[in-house]
Write a protein that holds these residues in place. Sequence first.
Motif, PDB file in Angstrom:
ATOM      1  N   GLU A  88      76.740  57.567  84.503  1.00 35.01           N
ATOM      2  CA  GLU A  88      76.111  57.547  83.775  1.00 35.01           C
ATOM      3  C   GLU A  88      75.651  59.195  83.259  1.00 35.01           C
ATOM      4  N   ARG A  89      75.341  58.787  82.346  1.00 35.26           N
ATOM      5  CA  ARG A  89      75.135  60.357  80.908  1.00 35.26           C
ATOM      6  C   ARG A  89      75.121  61.468  81.866  1.00 35.26           C
ATOM      7  N   GLU A  90      75.866  62.678  81.617  1.00 36.86           N
ATOM      8  CA  GLU A  90      75.329  63.782  81.827  1.00 36.86           C
ATOM      9  C   GLU A  90      75.089  65.052  80.639  1.00 36.86           C
ATOM     10  N   GLY A  91      73.535  65.086  81.035  1.00 32.27           N
ATOM     11  CA  GLY A  91      72.890  66.578  80.365  1.00 32.27           C
ATOM     12  C   GLY A  91      73.766  68.135  80.721  1.00 32.27           C
ATOM     13  N   VAL A  92      74.781  68.432  80.288  1.00 35.57           N
ATOM     14  CA  VAL A  92      75.525  69.184  80.654  1.00 35.57           C
ATOM     15  C   VAL A  92      75.056  70.960  80.175  1.00 35.57           C
ATOM     16  N   ALA A  93      74.804  71.389  79.277  1.00 29.25           N
ATOM     17  CA  ALA A  93      73.959  71.983  78.263  1.00 29.25           C
ATOM     18  C   ALA A  93      72.771  72.285  77.147  1.00 29.25           C
ATOM     19  N   GLY A  94      72.023  72.942  77.091  1.00 24.36           N
ATOM     20  CA  GLY A  94      71.485  73.191  75.790  1.00 24.36           C
ATOM     21  C   GLY A  94      71.024  74.646  75.745  1.00 24.36           C
ATOM     22  N   ILE A  95      71.331  74.510  74.164  1.00 22.97           N
ATOM     23  CA  ILE A  95      70.656  75.553  73.577  1.00 22.97           C
ATOM     24  C   ILE A  95      69.653  75.874  72.293  1.00 22.97           C
ATOM     25  N   ASP A  96      68.316  76.191  72.557  1.00 24.03           N
ATOM     26  CA  ASP A  96      67.334  76.662  71.957  1.00 24.03           C
ATOM     27  C   ASP A  96      67.927  77.311  70.345  1.00 24.03           C
ATOM     28  N   PRO A  97      66.774  77.271  68.916  1.00 26.40           N
ATOM     29  CA  PRO A  97      66.741  77.898  68.426  1.00 26.40           C
ATOM     30  C   PRO A  97      67.029  79.122  68.440  1.00 26.40           C
ATOM     31  N   ASP A  98      66.615  79.475  69.434  1.00 25.35           N
ATOM     32  CA  ASP A  98      66.285  80.918  70.305  1.00 25.35           C
ATOM     33  C   ASP A  98      67.260  81.657  71.095  1.00 25.35           C
ATOM     34  N   GLY A  99      68.302  81.013  70.945  1.00 26.36           N
ATOM     35  CA  GLY A  99      68.998  81.762  72.347  1.00 26.36           C
ATOM     36  C   GLY A  99      68.947  81.120  73.636  1.00 26.36           C
ATOM     37  N   THR A 100      67.699  80.588  73.991  1.00 26.17           N
ATOM     38  CA  THR A 100      67.307  79.659  75.791  1.00 26.17           C
ATOM     39  C   THR A 100      68.516  78.937  75.658  1.00 26.17           C
ATOM     40  N   THR A 101      68.982  79.154  77.053  1.00 24.29           N
ATOM     41  CA  THR A 101      69.995  77.756  76.879  1.00 24.29           C
ATOM     42  C   THR A 101      70.154  77.871  78.665  1.00 24.29           C
ATOM     43  N   THR A 102      70.031  76.672  79.195  1.00 27.89           N
ATOM     44  CA  THR A 102      69.971  75.484  80.464  1.00 27.89           C
ATOM     45  C   THR A 102      71.499  75.354  80.369  1.00 27.89           C
ATOM     46  N   TYR A 103      71.774  75.041  81.981  1.00 19.86           N
ATOM     47  CA  TYR A 103      73.068  74.136  82.056  1.00 19.86           C
ATOM     48  C   TYR A 103      72.720  73.810  83.450  1.00 19.86           C
ATOM     49  N   ALA A 104      72.833  72.269  83.817  1.00 19.83           N
ATOM     50  CA  ALA A 104      74.254  71.652  84.733  1.00 19.83           C
ATOM     51  C   ALA A 104      74.384  72.211  85.597  1.00 19.83           C
ATOM     52  N   ASP A 105      73.664  72.443  87.143  1.00 19.46           N
ATOM     53  CA  ASP A 105      74.158  72.827  88.446  1.00 19.46           C
ATOM     54  C   ASP A 105      75.526  73.348  88.325  1.00 19.46           C
ATOM     55  N   SER A 106      76.320  71.642  87.897  1.00 22.46           N
ATOM     56  CA  SER A 106      77.458  71.421  87.794  1.00 22.46           C
ATOM     57  C   SER A 106      78.675  72.257  86.789  1.00 22.46           C
ATOM     58  N   VAL A 107      77.736  72.924  86.325  1.00 20.79           N
ATOM     59  CA  VAL A 107      78.367  73.685  85.383  1.00 20.79           C
ATOM     60  C   VAL A 107      78.133  75.475  85.166  1.00 20.79           C
ATOM     61  N   LYS A 108      77.230  75.890  86.152  1.00 22.71           N
ATOM     62  CA  LYS A 108      76.784  76.976  85.646  1.00 22.71           C
ATOM     63  C   LYS A 108      77.616  77.989  86.439  1.00 22.71           C
ATOM     64  N   GLY A 109      78.203  79.258  85.465  1.00 19.23           N
ATOM     65  CA  GLY A 109      79.358  79.921  85.823  1.00 19.23           C
ATOM     66  C   GLY A 109      80.640  79.562  85.157  1.00 19.23           C
ATOM     67  N   ARG A 110      80.839  78.764  84.816  1.00 21.75           N
ATOM     68  CA  ARG A 110      81.598  78.004  83.846  1.00 21.75           C
ATOM     69  C   ARG A 110      81.962  77.680  82.646  1.00 21.75           C
ATOM     70  N   PHE A 111      81.270  77.415  82.165  1.00 23.60           N
ATOM     71  CA  PHE A 111      80.313  77.035  81.148  1.00 23.60           C
ATOM     72  C   PHE A 111      79.337  77.241  80.034  1.00 23.60           C
ATOM     73  N   THR A 112      79.773  77.721  78.505  1.00 21.99           N
ATOM     74  CA  THR A 112      78.728  78.735  77.664  1.00 21.99           C
ATOM     75  C   THR A 112      78.615  78.285  76.860  1.00 21.99           C
ATOM     76  N   ILE A 113      77.339  77.831  76.876  1.00 25.27           N
ATOM     77  CA  ILE A 113      76.879  77.598  75.330  1.00 25.27           C
ATOM     78  C   ILE A 113      76.331  78.449  74.693  1.00 25.27           C
ATOM     79  N   SER A 114      76.927  78.045  73.123  1.00 21.65           N
ATOM     80  CA  SER A 114      76.453  79.110  72.058  1.00 21.65           C
ATOM     81  C   SER A 114      75.896  79.180  70.861  1.00 21.65           C
ATOM     82  N   LEU A 115      75.755  79.327  69.696  1.00 20.36           N
ATOM     83  CA  LEU A 115      75.120  79.007  68.739  1.00 20.36           C
ATOM     84  C   LEU A 115      75.818  79.871  67.898  1.00 20.36           C
ATOM     85  N   ASP A 116      76.299  80.111  66.373  1.00 21.85           N
ATOM     86  CA  ASP A 116      76.877  80.116  65.196  1.00 21.85           C
ATOM     87  C   ASP A 116      76.268  79.748  64.144  1.00 21.85           C
TER      88      ASP A 116
END
Length: 126
Positions: free
Chosen positions: A44-72
């Motif tokens: 199945e497709r897995e959601g890894v990370a998400g970010i809102d326009p206000d910078g709020t981030t969400t991560y899957a447990d499998s990648v927390k601490g290893r992946f970082t999502i950001s906005l440019d």
Amino acid sequence: QVQLSESGGGSVQAGGSLRLSCTASGFSFAKLYMGWFRQVPGKEREGVAGIDPDGTTTYADSVKGRFTISLDGAKTTRLHMSALQIDDTAMYCCAAGRWVLGRRASDLSSPNFPIWGQGTQVTVSS
């Protein structure tokens, strides 16, 4: 018509790092939340990370601490992946949705992200 374009995939050894980028085009006024999903054939497709326009981030447990999502800016999101593991091997797709009516990137489910890029392959080897 909003379009998403990804870049930055490739091959890396376990423990290494990669950075993915995704740029949205084709919209003027809408704010977008953006996210990254990954899929391996037969799984199945897995959601890894998400970010809102206000910078709020969400991560899957499998990648927390290893992946970082950001906005440019408002149109580009980046996924910094470190300490990569063989299990991180997948096709990574950028996705987005319009930040309206209570929709947020915190809902890392495919139906909440109606706009999709083509994907970029990430391969982690031992």
